[in-house]
Design a protein around this motif. Structure first.
Motif, PDB file in Angstrom:
ATOM      1  N   GLY A 178       0.817  -1.208   0.000  1.00  9.75           N
ATOM      2  CA  GLY A 178       0.000   0.000   0.000  1.00  9.75           C
ATOM      3  C   GLY A 178       0.852   1.261   0.000  1.00  9.75           C
ATOM      4  N   ILE A 179       1.910   1.261   0.794  1.00 10.64           N
ATOM      5  CA  ILE A 179       2.808   2.416   0.815  1.00 10.64           C
ATOM      6  C   ILE A 179       3.508   2.576  -0.528  1.00 10.64           C
ATOM      7  CG2 ILE A 179       4.935   3.311   1.852  1.00 10.64           C
ATOM      8  CD1 ILE A 179       3.941   2.097   4.509  1.00 10.64           C
ATOM      9  N   ALA A 180       3.925   1.469  -1.120  1.00  5.24           N
ATOM     10  CA  ALA A 180       4.574   1.535  -2.439  1.00  5.24           C
ATOM     11  C   ALA A 180       3.603   2.042  -3.493  1.00  5.24           C
ATOM     12  CB  ALA A 180       5.108   0.162  -2.827  1.00  5.24           C
ATOM     13  N   THR A 181       2.356   1.615  -3.418  1.00  7.70           N
ATOM     14  CA  THR A 181       1.348   2.087  -4.364  1.00  7.70           C
ATOM     15  C   THR A 181       1.134   3.587  -4.241  1.00  7.70           C
ATOM     16  OG1 THR A 181       0.235  -0.048  -4.274  1.00  7.70           O
ATOM     17  CG2 THR A 181      -1.050   1.805  -5.092  1.00  7.70           C
ATOM     18  N   LEU A 182       1.066   4.074  -2.999  1.00  8.35           N
ATOM     19  CA  LEU A 182       0.933   5.517  -2.798  1.00  8.35           C
ATOM     20  C   LEU A 182       2.136   6.277  -3.344  1.00  8.35           C
ATOM     21  CD1 LEU A 182      -0.613   5.903   0.762  1.00  8.35           C
ATOM     22  CD2 LEU A 182      -1.586   6.615  -1.400  1.00  8.35           C
ATOM     23  N   ALA A 183       3.319   5.740  -3.145  1.00  6.84           N
ATOM     24  CA  ALA A 183       4.524   6.407  -3.641  1.00  6.84           C
ATOM     25  C   ALA A 183       4.527   6.459  -5.165  1.00  6.84           C
ATOM     26  CB  ALA A 183       5.762   5.685  -3.123  1.00  6.84           C
ATOM     27  N   PHE A 184       4.199   5.353  -5.806  1.00  6.98           N
ATOM     28  CA  PHE A 184       4.164   5.331  -7.280  1.00  6.98           C
ATOM     29  C   PHE A 184       3.069   6.247  -7.823  1.00  6.98           C
ATOM     30  CE2 PHE A 184       6.113   0.888  -7.055  1.00  6.98           C
ATOM     31  CZ  PHE A 184       7.390   1.381  -7.255  1.00  6.98           C
ATOM     32  N   ALA A 185       1.915   6.246  -7.171  1.00  2.63           N
ATOM     33  CA  ALA A 185       0.823   7.109  -7.617  1.00  2.63           C
ATOM     34  C   ALA A 185       1.188   8.580  -7.445  1.00  2.63           C
ATOM     35  CB  ALA A 185      -0.459   6.787  -6.854  1.00  2.63           C
ATOM     36  N   GLY A 186       1.829   8.907  -6.337  1.00  2.00           N
ATOM     37  CA  GLY A 186       2.242  10.290  -6.104  1.00  2.00           C
ATOM     38  C   GLY A 186       3.253  10.772  -7.120  1.00  2.00           C
ATOM     39  N   ARG A 187       4.188   9.913  -7.465  1.00  2.00           N
ATOM     40  CA  ARG A 187       5.196  10.297  -8.467  1.00  2.00           C
ATOM     41  C   ARG A 187       4.599  10.363  -9.867  1.00  2.00           C
ATOM     42  NH1 ARG A 187      10.465  11.204  -7.176  1.00  2.00           N
ATOM     43  NH2 ARG A 187      11.019  10.373  -5.155  1.00  2.00           N
ATOM     44  N   GLY A 188       3.722   9.449 -10.165  1.00  2.00           N
ATOM     45  CA  GLY A 188       3.180   9.377 -11.516  1.00  2.00           C
ATOM     46  C   GLY A 188       2.120  10.425 -11.810  1.00  2.00           C
ATOM     47  N   LEU A 189       1.321  10.776 -10.814  1.00  2.00           N
ATOM     48  CA  LEU A 189       0.217  11.698 -11.049  1.00  2.00           C
ATOM     49  C   LEU A 189       0.593  13.164 -10.875  1.00  2.00           C
ATOM     50  CD1 LEU A 189      -2.725   9.844  -9.286  1.00  2.00           C
ATOM     51  CD2 LEU A 189      -2.313  10.070 -11.734  1.00  2.00           C
ATOM     52  N   GLY A 190       1.522  13.436 -10.022  1.00  2.00           N
ATOM     53  CA  GLY A 190       1.837  14.826  -9.713  1.00  2.00           C
ATOM     54  C   GLY A 190       1.014  15.286  -8.525  1.00  2.00           C
ATOM     55  N   VAL A 191       1.302  16.505  -8.075  1.00  2.00           N
ATOM     56  CA  VAL A 191       0.688  16.994  -6.848  1.00  2.00           C
ATOM     57  C   VAL A 191      -0.819  17.218  -7.000  1.00  2.00           C
ATOM     58  CG1 VAL A 191       0.709  18.879  -5.182  1.00  2.00           C
ATOM     59  CG2 VAL A 191       2.849  18.048  -6.098  1.00  2.00           C
ATOM     60  N   MET A 192      -1.225  17.883  -8.052  1.00  2.00           N
ATOM     61  CA  MET A 192      -2.649  18.224  -8.218  1.00  2.00           C
ATOM     62  C   MET A 192      -3.521  16.978  -8.399  1.00  2.00           C
ATOM     63  SD  MET A 192      -3.056  21.470  -7.957  1.00  2.00           S
ATOM     64  CE  MET A 192      -4.567  21.858  -8.795  1.00  2.00           C
ATOM     65  N   LEU A 193      -3.114  16.085  -9.285  1.00  2.00           N
ATOM     66  CA  LEU A 193      -3.920  14.887  -9.537  1.00  2.00           C
ATOM     67  C   LEU A 193      -3.899  13.926  -8.346  1.00  2.00           C
ATOM     68  CD1 LEU A 193      -3.189  14.154 -13.295  1.00  2.00           C
ATOM     69  CD2 LEU A 193      -5.290  15.023 -12.263  1.00  2.00           C
TER      70      LEU A 193
END
Length: 106
Positions: free
Chosen positions: A31-46
């Motif tokens: 779950g933490i890894a998923t959040l990290a990948f999503a944060g990097r891939g989507l950017g701050v706004m998304l």
């Protein structure tokens, strides 16, 4: 306490409990890894939008989810044990109505 570990049922319980604990740890790390990948891939706004949508969905789920079976077990079971069938019918009817209203609201 040493004789506890000689019992096959207790060892089986410990083994199964350790499987559950390890799977919880692995799920937390994933779950933490998923959040990290999503944060990097989507950017701050998304990513902020994703967090808002997820929070709204969890809040709506929590508000619309009633555990009506607890009402039936607690009050309906008590009434049934005392032989008060009308109270049992009213508690199950109320639980059913609560389920229907929360289903329509959801």
């Amino acid at each position: 306490m040493k004789h506890w570990f000689k019992d096959a049922h207790f060892r089986s319980l410990l083994k199964n409990s350790s499987y559950l604990a390890v799977s919880k740890v692995v799920a937390a790390i994933a779950g933490i890894a998923t959040l990290a990948f999503a944060g990097r891939g989507l950017g701050v706004m998304l990513f902020g939008m994703l967090v808002l949508i997820t929070s709204y969905a969890k809040a709506a789920s929590g508000l619309s989810k009633f555990q009506s079976w607890q009402l039936i077990v607690r009050y309906g079971g008590q009434a049934l044990a005392l032989g008060e069938h009308e109270d049992f019918k009213s508690s199950t009817g109320f639980a059913f109505a609560l389920d229907v209203v929360s289903g329509i609201g959801a």
